[in-house]
Design a protein around this motif. Structure first.
Motif: not given
Length: 240
Positions: A105-133
């Motif tokens: 359990v102490s070794q776990v990490q988020l799957f999408t953040r398991g790569f070095e910069d630029g090699l895998g998933f590069e993303y950012v999420i923006f949220s609008n709570n009022d519009e639920k999107r």
């Protein structure tokens, strides 16, 4: 050191060390003790720009950061590891102690953040709570290749699930995917930037119905469309 995906893949494959000194915001988690060491660990927010981000990616990021200034939109920070307290909460909530060893359990990490910069998933999420999107800006690196020159469909499905799940969490809190239905229209080129627009369509008790589309930066190319059913978890019930 990575410069940009658009500079060519050779520099990505030749990467020999992770980038240091990325900018940090006050939303970073507090320092956590490293096991068997007195050294303090600062959790990096992986949703901030790094040298691998293309010009289009950085431009879109800046545009949405402007939208955050009036409070209508919010950038969601993203870490490889959860805070100590959240980890304890999740272990209590989800796991039977006899089924999962503590050291695992102490070794776990988020799957999408398991790569070095630029090699895998590069993303950012923006949220609008009022519009639920939500809007997810995503750039897939060379380690996510399927057919030559294009992202693997499973990598794209992972990001769609991540984007829809983040949207479902706005009204639902802790949620899990029950159903994910994706129509792939066109393959996504490696290192290109796509925009995943997600929205909550219907809420029925603990069931959240959502939809999204994946488009190019100029919105002229539709890569995928998807719908998802997410379930708000009941804290009184165990998943095991």
């Amino acid at each position: 050191m990575l410069r940009s995906c658009t500079a060519g893949l050779r520099s990505l494959w030749a990467l020999c060390g992770r980038r240091e000194g990325a900018p940090r915001l006050s939303t970073d988690l507090p320092p956590a003790p490293r096991l068997f060491s007195t050294e303090k660990v600062i959790h990096k927010d992986w949703s901030l720009p790094n040298p691998s981000w293309s010009k289009d990616f950085k431009l879109l990021f800046d545009q949405f950061m402007k939208k955050c200034e009036d409070g209508s939109w919010e950038r969601l920070p993203s870490y490889k590891h959860r805070s100590t307290q959240k980890s304890e909460d999740f272990k209590t909530y989800f796991l039977e102690p006899k089924l999962v060893k503590e050291e695992r359990v102490s070794q776990v990490q988020l799957f999408t953040r398991g790569f070095e910069d630029g090699l895998g998933f590069e993303y950012v999420i923006f949220s609008n709570n009022d519009e639920k999107r939500t809007v997810c800006l995503f750039q897939g690196g060379p380690y996510l290749q399927g057919i030559p020159g294009f992202l693997h469909g499973g990598a794209m499905a992972t990001m769609i699930d991540t984007a829809l799940g983040s949207c479902a969490a706005i009204p639902g809190g802790i949620v899990m995917t029950a159903n994910l239905n994706i129509n792939f229209k066109r393959p996504v080129p490696i290192c290109s930037v796509v925009v995943i627009n997600s929205q909550l369509d219907k809420l029925e008790g603990r069931k959240l119905f959502l939809s999204c589309n994946v488009r190019s930066v100029d919105e002229k190319t539709l890569y995928s469309e998807a719908t998802g059913l997410f379930i708000k978890l009941d804290p009184e019930k165990s998943l095991t």
